[in-house]
Design a protein around this motif. Structure first.
Motif, PDB file in Angstrom:
ATOM      1  N   VAL A  60       0.869  -1.171   0.000  1.00 16.82           N
ATOM      2  CA  VAL A  60       0.000   0.000   0.000  1.00 16.82           C
ATOM      3  C   VAL A  60       0.907   1.223   0.000  1.00 16.82           C
ATOM      4  N   ASP A  61       0.768   2.046  -1.017  1.00 20.44           N
ATOM      5  CA  ASP A  61       1.626   3.228  -1.166  1.00 20.44           C
ATOM      6  C   ASP A  61       3.103   2.871  -1.080  1.00 20.44           C
ATOM      7  N   ALA A  64       5.061  -2.356   2.655  1.00 18.22           N
ATOM      8  CA  ALA A  64       4.613  -3.725   2.898  1.00 18.22           C
ATOM      9  C   ALA A  64       3.479  -3.722   3.917  1.00 18.22           C
ATOM     10  N   VAL A  65       2.532  -4.618   3.723  1.00 20.56           N
ATOM     11  CA  VAL A  65       1.407  -4.785   4.640  1.00 20.56           C
ATOM     12  C   VAL A  65       1.747  -5.929   5.589  1.00 20.56           C
ATOM     13  N   ALA A  66       1.418  -5.774   6.859  1.00 22.18           N
ATOM     14  CA  ALA A  66       1.718  -6.827   7.841  1.00 22.18           C
ATOM     15  C   ALA A  66       1.042  -8.135   7.455  1.00 22.18           C
ATOM     16  N   SER A  67       1.774  -9.215   7.581  1.00 22.76           N
ATOM     17  CA  SER A  67       1.238 -10.541   7.265  1.00 22.76           C
ATOM     18  C   SER A  67       0.272 -11.005   8.343  1.00 22.76           C
ATOM     19  N   ARG A  68      -0.555 -11.983   7.986  1.00 20.00           N
ATOM     20  CA  ARG A  68      -1.513 -12.558   8.942  1.00 20.00           C
ATOM     21  C   ARG A  68      -0.801 -13.658   9.727  1.00 20.00           C
ATOM     22  N   GLU A  87      -4.718  -9.951  -2.540  1.00 18.85           N
ATOM     23  CA  GLU A  87      -4.026  -9.632  -1.288  1.00 18.85           C
ATOM     24  C   GLU A  87      -2.810 -10.543  -1.067  1.00 18.85           C
ATOM     25  N   TYR A  88      -3.010 -11.840  -1.293  1.00 16.76           N
ATOM     26  CA  TYR A  88      -1.996 -12.835  -0.965  1.00 16.76           C
ATOM     27  C   TYR A  88      -1.206 -13.328  -2.172  1.00 16.76           C
TER      28      TYR A  88
END
Length: 108
Positions: A60-61, A64-68, A87-88
């Motif tokens: 996003v921008d 990195a996006v935090a993983s689940r 997403e994945y």
């Protein structure tokens, strides 16, 4: 080393045998993800909860996006999914913290 690929078992009305793969905490895993993929994770250990991480591939921008990350209690079996390919990604990267976790990817 590259991630260990795990084949996905497709559900069938006549029944299929589910064969778990022992978690590889060194190389970890990758699973083909069509958006209908789910993963059964079982902790076969007898002492502590174990952690499984489903890596999110998008940013996003540029960040990195935090993983689940999920905890699986001793002796517990959990079902995770489905995983949106937007997403994945088309390949779901899965990390495990110990070989006591067994992974069984399925699709319906």
């Amino acid at each position: 080393m590259p991630r260990t690929q795990i084949a996905v078992t497709a559900a069938d009305r006549s029944g299929v045998t589910l064969t778990p793969t022992t978690g590889d905490p060194v190389n970890n895993h990758t699973i083909r993800n069509d958006g209908h993929t789910a993963v059964i994770v079982e902790n076969t250990g007898s002492t502590v909860a174990r952690t499984v991480t489903f890596k999110i591939s998008r940013k996003v921008d540029g960040f990195a996006v935090a993983s689940r990350t999920e905890s699986v209690a001793v002796g517990e079996r959990q079902l995770f999914g489905p995983f949106d390919p937007n997403e994945y990604g088309g390949w779901l990267n899965v990390d495990v913290d110990n070989a006591e976790l067994k992974l069984t990817p399925i699709t319906i």
